[in-house]
Design a protein around this motif. Structure first.
Motif, mmCIF file in Angstrom:
data_model
loop_
_atom_site.group_PDB
_atom_site.id
_atom_site.type_symbol
_atom_site.label_atom_id
_atom_site.label_comp_id
_atom_site.label_asym_id
_atom_site.label_seq_id
_atom_site.Cartn_x
_atom_site.Cartn_y
_atom_site.Cartn_z
ATOM 1 N N ILE A 12 -6.649 5.422 1.536
ATOM 2 C CA ILE A 12 -5.406 4.811 1.066
ATOM 3 C C ILE A 12 -4.277 5.819 1.229
ATOM 4 C CG2 ILE A 12 -4.231 3.761 -0.905
ATOM 5 C CD1 ILE A 12 -7.076 3.225 -2.070
ATOM 6 N N ASP A 14 -0.991 4.632 0.994
ATOM 7 C CA ASP A 14 0.088 4.065 0.188
ATOM 8 C C ASP A 14 -0.456 3.821 -1.214
ATOM 9 O OD1 ASP A 14 2.084 2.613 -1.043
ATOM 10 O OD2 ASP A 14 2.132 1.013 0.452
ATOM 11 N N ARG A 15 -0.114 4.706 -2.130
ATOM 12 C CA ARG A 15 -0.681 4.639 -3.481
ATOM 13 C C ARG A 15 -0.405 3.292 -4.163
ATOM 14 N NH1 ARG A 15 -0.201 9.051 -8.342
ATOM 15 N NH2 ARG A 15 -1.640 7.968 -9.695
ATOM 16 N N GLU A 16 0.653 2.635 -3.766
ATOM 17 C CA GLU A 16 0.986 1.333 -4.346
ATOM 18 C C GLU A 16 -0.127 0.304 -4.093
ATOM 19 O OE1 GLU A 16 4.444 0.221 -5.392
ATOM 20 O OE2 GLU A 16 4.873 2.337 -5.715
ATOM 21 N N GLN A 17 -0.964 0.549 -3.087
ATOM 22 C CA GLN A 17 -2.047 -0.385 -2.744
ATOM 23 C C GLN A 17 -3.313 -0.149 -3.568
ATOM 24 O OE1 GLN A 17 -1.465 -2.921 -1.209
ATOM 25 N NE2 GLN A 17 -0.088 -2.600 0.505
ATOM 26 N N ARG A 20 -4.442 -3.074 -5.678
ATOM 27 C CA ARG A 20 -4.985 -4.175 -4.869
ATOM 28 C C ARG A 20 -6.392 -3.850 -4.374
ATOM 29 N NH1 ARG A 20 0.096 -6.137 -1.215
ATOM 30 N NH2 ARG A 20 0.212 -8.151 -2.238
ATOM 31 N N VAL A 21 -6.604 -2.604 -3.968
ATOM 32 C CA VAL A 21 -7.941 -2.191 -3.531
ATOM 33 C C VAL A 21 -8.923 -2.357 -4.681
ATOM 34 C CG1 VAL A 21 -9.351 -0.220 -2.810
ATOM 35 C CG2 VAL A 21 -7.134 -0.636 -1.714
ATOM 36 N N LEU A 66 -9.589 -5.748 2.778
ATOM 37 C CA LEU A 66 -9.083 -4.389 2.581
ATOM 38 C C LEU A 66 -8.265 -3.936 3.791
ATOM 39 C CD1 LEU A 66 -12.290 -2.768 1.073
ATOM 40 C CD2 LEU A 66 -10.109 -3.059 -0.133
ATOM 41 N N LEU A 69 -4.534 -4.808 4.148
ATOM 42 C CA LEU A 69 -3.538 -4.179 3.282
ATOM 43 C C LEU A 69 -2.832 -3.065 4.050
ATOM 44 C CD1 LEU A 69 -5.643 -3.814 -0.001
ATOM 45 C CD2 LEU A 69 -3.928 -5.567 0.513
ATOM 46 N N SER A 70 -1.506 -3.054 4.012
ATOM 47 C CA SER A 70 -0.794 -1.975 4.701
ATOM 48 C C SER A 70 -1.032 -0.667 3.949
ATOM 49 C CB SER A 70 0.705 -2.279 4.788
ATOM 50 O OG SER A 70 1.306 -2.174 3.528
ATOM 51 N N GLY A 71 -1.181 0.395 4.706
ATOM 52 C CA GLY A 71 -1.429 1.695 4.091
ATOM 53 C C GLY A 71 -2.875 1.906 3.683
ATOM 54 N N VAL A 72 -3.776 1.040 4.187
ATOM 55 C CA VAL A 72 -5.203 1.156 3.875
ATOM 56 C C VAL A 72 -5.989 1.109 5.186
ATOM 57 C CG1 VAL A 72 -7.172 0.134 2.671
ATOM 58 C CG2 VAL A 72 -4.894 0.054 1.626
#
Length: 85
Positions: A12, A14-17, A20-21, A66, A69-72
């Protein structure tokens, strides 16, 4: 349905994700054997490994969700199939 043992590696960036993960992993919780998450502060990344014992379709569904998801970033490795089982 045949179950397989697999490991999903998740990075990951993008910590914002992260929420969601975690929500997706929770949705597939019955199939999870274990998981380990490590922050890598030097590169501002979070690394998660998840061991699953699940149907191929469930493994593919989770890794696909998974991966969208952007940034994952996601990769799946399967254990060899057991013969005669």
């Amino acid at each position: 349905m045949e179950h397989r043992l697999a490991v999903i590696a998740i990075i990951i960036s993008d910590r914002e994700q992260a929420a969601r993960v975690n929500a997706l992993l929770h949705d597939f919780g019955d199939s999870i054997v274990g998981r380990m998450g490590l922050p890598y502060h030097k590169r501002d990344l979070y690394v998660v490994s998840v061991v699953l014992d699940a149907a191929n379709n469930d493994i593919a569904a989770l890794s696909g969700k998974l991966g969208r998801l952007s940034g994952v970033a996601v990769k799946v490795t399967y254990a060899p199939e057991e013969k005669g089982v």
